[in-house]
Design an enzyme around this catalytic site. Structure first.
Site, PDB file in Angstrom:
ATOM      1  N   LYS A   1       0.824  -1.212   0.000  1.00  0.00           N
ATOM      2  CA  LYS A   1       0.000   0.000   0.000  1.00  0.00           C
ATOM      3  C   LYS A   1       0.859   1.263   0.000  1.00  0.00           C
ATOM      4  O   LYS A   1       0.649   2.171  -0.817  1.00  0.00           O
ATOM      5  CB  LYS A   1      -0.908  -0.007   1.233  1.00  0.00           C
ATOM      6  CG  LYS A   1      -1.609   1.321   1.513  1.00  0.00           C
ATOM      7  CD  LYS A   1      -2.429   1.252   2.784  1.00  0.00           C
ATOM      8  CE  LYS A   1      -1.587   1.136   4.024  1.00  0.00           C
ATOM      9  NZ  LYS A   1      -0.819   2.385   4.331  1.00  0.00           N
ATOM     10  N   THR A   2       1.814   1.324   0.897  1.00  0.00           N
ATOM     11  CA  THR A   2       2.648   2.521   1.000  1.00  0.00           C
ATOM     12  C   THR A   2       3.475   2.710  -0.269  1.00  0.00           C
ATOM     13  O   THR A   2       3.621   3.830  -0.768  1.00  0.00           O
ATOM     14  CB  THR A   2       3.576   2.421   2.222  1.00  0.00           C
ATOM     15  OG1 THR A   2       2.773   2.292   3.405  1.00  0.00           O
ATOM     16  CG2 THR A   2       4.446   3.662   2.342  1.00  0.00           C
TER      17      THR A   2
ATOM     18  N   ASP B   1      -4.683   8.140   2.834  1.00  0.00           N
ATOM     19  CA  ASP B   1      -4.196   6.839   3.269  1.00  0.00           C
ATOM     20  C   ASP B   1      -5.129   6.273   4.348  1.00  0.00           C
ATOM     21  O   ASP B   1      -5.792   7.017   5.068  1.00  0.00           O
ATOM     22  CB  ASP B   1      -2.779   7.000   3.832  1.00  0.00           C
ATOM     23  CG  ASP B   1      -2.106   5.668   4.112  1.00  0.00           C
ATOM     24  OD1 ASP B   1      -2.545   4.642   3.569  1.00  0.00           O
ATOM     25  OD2 ASP B   1      -1.122   5.659   4.886  1.00  0.00           O
ATOM     26  N   GLU B   2      -5.144   4.941   4.496  1.00  0.00           N
ATOM     27  CA  GLU B   2      -5.933   4.246   5.523  1.00  0.00           C
ATOM     28  C   GLU B   2      -7.381   4.737   5.540  1.00  0.00           C
ATOM     29  O   GLU B   2      -7.939   5.079   6.584  1.00  0.00           O
ATOM     30  CB  GLU B   2      -5.294   4.445   6.908  1.00  0.00           C
ATOM     31  CG  GLU B   2      -3.864   3.968   7.015  1.00  0.00           C
ATOM     32  CD  GLU B   2      -3.732   2.450   7.077  1.00  0.00           C
ATOM     33  OE1 GLU B   2      -4.724   1.757   6.825  1.00  0.00           O
ATOM     34  OE2 GLU B   2      -2.623   1.965   7.361  1.00  0.00           O
TER      35      GLU B   2
ATOM     36  N   GLN C   1      -9.645  -4.478   7.086  1.00  0.00           N
ATOM     37  CA  GLN C   1      -8.878  -4.049   8.249  1.00  0.00           C
ATOM     38  C   GLN C   1      -9.517  -2.851   8.933  1.00  0.00           C
ATOM     39  O   GLN C   1      -8.848  -2.077   9.624  1.00  0.00           O
ATOM     40  CB  GLN C   1      -7.438  -3.739   7.850  1.00  0.00           C
ATOM     41  CG  GLN C   1      -6.689  -4.946   7.296  1.00  0.00           C
ATOM     42  CD  GLN C   1      -5.223  -4.666   7.048  1.00  0.00           C
ATOM     43  OE1 GLN C   1      -4.444  -4.446   7.974  1.00  0.00           O
ATOM     44  NE2 GLN C   1      -4.829  -4.664   5.786  1.00  0.00           N
TER      45      GLN C   1
ATOM     46  N   ARG D   1      -0.680 -10.623  10.374  1.00  0.00           N
ATOM     47  CA  ARG D   1       0.579 -10.064  10.886  1.00  0.00           C
ATOM     48  C   ARG D   1       1.719 -11.074  10.759  1.00  0.00           C
ATOM     49  O   ARG D   1       2.900 -10.697  10.857  1.00  0.00           O
ATOM     50  CB  ARG D   1       0.469  -9.672  12.368  1.00  0.00           C
ATOM     51  CG  ARG D   1      -0.594  -8.660  12.753  1.00  0.00           C
ATOM     52  CD  ARG D   1      -0.539  -7.407  11.940  1.00  0.00           C
ATOM     53  NE  ARG D   1      -1.460  -7.452  10.828  1.00  0.00           N
ATOM     54  CZ  ARG D   1      -1.406  -6.658   9.771  1.00  0.00           C
ATOM     55  NH1 ARG D   1      -0.441  -5.764   9.665  1.00  0.00           N
ATOM     56  NH2 ARG D   1      -2.283  -6.752   8.801  1.00  0.00           N
TER      57      ARG D   1
END
Length: 658
Positions: free
Chosen positions: A49-50, A240-241, A271, A610
């Site tokens: 994503k980043t 973002d997010e 998420q 994770r």
């Protein structure tokens, strides 16, 4: 109204400086080179994503977009800075000129320029959380509610209620009904405090954190010329997010893109786990409705986990009621299946995790690459004690260490005073739990107990005080504890019985603290004397104490214990998910709310994603109801057994030693 997309300038160089096609996978490349208009990027866990956002910034700049007209909104200032630095490294220094920051910092900047439109001067001051709570406490006192209502919410709870209402665009009454039913009868008084608080801030040119967002939204909504000017100033809006935005933040984003439609939202609906902070799952789900003609791109290639772990996480989220379809995959081969185990008790769960941690450490896995994740902070209580006894250093995120929690310290003070009646520090803490007893009185009474014994608490003069009856009850409880020969478990039961009304009077969130007390009770049942229990709970090695003093610099030598909420965005070589039991995950508070169950499933998904190499699913057989401090619990989590092919996706591990 969102107008058509603003044409993107054509880059001056025919050959791009960055080889986008080779640097990105096909889905990332499609997102990065999007020609304009509303774009929603559903970025699955570990799918870059980043990286996609960073390359999008570089691409826009390379195409001739003025970097100052690119607005990158993130949830931390650090995230925005790191993205701009990375973009500068892959392109050039122009990327550092991008307007990046948090929603709050952006709102502050805009309100300094245009705040007069919403009744604030450019010189307004910002009240941090502590300042805001102090203002509310002042108002509460001035209105006299602190005297009239013995169970009136304290300043922190008042701030939570008012903030929740602002962020979720709800009334105070709705917040009370959903989150604080014990205060529903006080709705008129709390609403009066909220109105007075708003006037107080306006009259003094003060804004709190919530005001920054709501006033910025009001400015954009109610003043079209300002909105149009800002929308054309920021020709490309990147968020973002996006799954973590609340209703107000989503509105701000829409208003900023209203003139050109160039808004890129990146996030993962699977998420979305922060509804308790006001995050609204509907923002990411309804993006295509809010922005007709949106392009939706899904990132599915995962760069974090092995395929067996991804296959399991895909199965978790398959059962979500509403989602964007995606299946995470990796091109890397191999990997072990997640391990599913059912220890016979909660203590056996802690022993199992301890043994497996020791094994992985012996195999060379660095301590900081091992994490134990859980739904609630108290779930790690048994494990914390065991890790300490076996010399394994750990850090805990998302909740205080068990023995550092205020309510545990309260109960331990009773126990310490039982073992050592001359312990004035413990007595000082106990006495201040009583209504009407302040620090000065507590100090005097503690010294009296030390010099004259327990009978000093029930003198005739003290019996006439407003706290006289409370002292009598305390005297009787402590007399029973210090003279009786009951087992440790009975002593704990007596303390908890006496402490329950004190807990409810002192803490607005008392119900959330009860599981810790149950955990302490179960732990105490394993001890034959109080001295050993207190020693195990309060002692740590000099090495551990030194590590804590030195802080994060040395935490690569620490195993990580974390709530799942605090683990989002992080990754570890080996992950244990513990207390995977109905009533724990999903939480008992969610069992009668479909939306809450959906979020709990997403929470499980976040925890499982994770893990890079090893994932343990630990579902202990919980004990029955032991006292009024126990929670009703069930069997293994429903999220496991709604997976039809669970047996093919996991490996069972139920050693007798567990």
């Amino acid at each position: 109204m969102v107008r058509g997309p603003r044409p993107m300038p054509q880059g001056q160089n025919k050959t791009p400086a960055i080889p986008y096609a080779s640097a990105l996978n096909p889905a990332q490349y499609q997102a990065v080179t999007h020609p304009g208009g509303p774009l929603l990027v559903i970025a699955g866990a570990g799918t870059g994503k980043t990286r996609t956002l960073v390359y999008r910034v570089a691409y826009l700049v390379e195409q001739g977009v003025d970097p100052r007209s690119i607005l990158l909104l993130t949830f931390t200032r650090k995230a925005a800075q790191e993205m701009m630095e990375r973009a500068s490294q892959i392109l050039d220094a122009r990327c550092a000129m991008v307007a990046g920051g948090t929603f709050h910092s952006f709102a502050n900047l805009i309100l300094r320029r245009y705040g007069s439109h919403v009744g604030y001067p450019a010189s307004f001051t910002i009240a941090d959380r502590s300042d805001a709570e102090d203002i509310l406490n002042l108002i509460r006192t001035d209105l006299g509610f602190h005297k009239d209502k013995a169970r009136f919410p304290k300043k922190r709870a008042l701030m939570n209620i008012i903030s929740r209402a602002a962020n979720c665009q709800m009334s105070v009454g709705q917040v009370l009904a959903q989150e604080y039913p014990q205060y529903e009868a006080l709705e008129p008084e709390i609403e009066e405090i909220a109105r007075t608080y708003a006037r107080y801030k306006e009259e003094r040119a003060i804004m709190d954190y919530d005001d920054l967002l709501t006033k910025c939204r009001d400015l954009l909504r109610d003043h079209p010329p300002v909105r149009q000017r800002l929308s054309w100033t920021y020709a490309h809006v990147l968020i973002d997010e996006f799954q973590d935005t609340n209703a107000v933040q989503a509105e701000i984003g829409a208003f900023l893109a209203s003139e050109h439609g160039n808004i890129m939202a990146v996030g993962d609906d699977c998420q979305s786990i922060y509804s308790f902070r006001g995050a609204d799952f509907r923002n990411i789900m309804d993006f295509p409705k809010r922005f007709p003609g949106s392009t939706v791109i899904t990132l599915e290639e995962n760069y974090r986990s092995t395929q067996p772990i991804l296959s399991f996480t895909n199965a978790i989220i398959e059962n979500a009621r509403e989602k964007y379809s995606k299946r995470l995959f990796t091109k890397a081969e191999g990997g072990a299946k997640p391990i599913y185990t059912r220890p016979p008790s909660e203590l056996a769960q802690a022993l199992y995790v301890l043994q497996r941690i020791q094994t992985h450490l012996q195999e060379g896995v660095p301590p900081h690459q091992i994490a134990v994740l859980f739904r609630a902070g108290w779930h790690s209580n048994d494990l914390e004690v065991l890790l300490g006894k076996h010399g394994i250093a750990f850090v805990k995120y998302g909740g205080m260490k068990f023995i550092e929690a205020a309510h545990i310290k309260d109960v331990l003070a009773f126990l310490k005073a039982t073992v050592n009646p001359a312990d004035t520090i413990s007595w000082h803490r106990i006495l201040q739990l009583l209504e009407g007893v302040g620090p000065v009185t507590a100090k005097r009474l503690a010294e009296n107990v030390k010099e004259k014994g327990l009978e000093s608490l029930v003198s005739k003069s003290l019996g006439k005080r407003k706290y006289g009856q409370s002292l009598r009850i305390l005297h009787d409880t402590m007399t029973q504890l210090t003279t009786g020969g009951e087992p440790v478990s009975q002593k704990i039961e007596a303390v908890l019985t006496a402490y329950q009304p004190l807990l409810e009077a002192k803490y607005d969130d008392a119900p959330k603290r009860i599981p810790d007390l149950r955990s302490l009770q179960l732990l105490a049942e394993r001890y034959e004397n109080l001295e050993t229990l207190l020693a195990d709970l309060t002692l740590e090695s000099p090495e551990q104490a030194l590590a804590r003093e030195n802080g994060p610099r040395h935490r690569k030598d620490h195993v990580v214990l974390s709530t799942i909420h605090s683990a989002k965005g992080l990754e570890w070589h080996t992950v244990f998910i513990i207390h995977l039991v109905d009533g724990h995950l999903p939480s008992s508070y969610s069992l009668h709310d479909e939306d809450a169950i959906e979020e709990e499933r997403r929470l499980f998904y976040v925890a499982a994603t994770r893990a890079k190499c090893h994932l343990y699913l630990v579902a202990p057989k919980v004990q029955g109801q032991a006292s009024f401090y126990s929670l009703a619990t069930g069997g293994p989590s429903r999220f496991l057994f709604e997976i039809g092919r669970l047996g093919k996706l996991v490996r069972r591990d139920d050693p007798e030693a567990a």
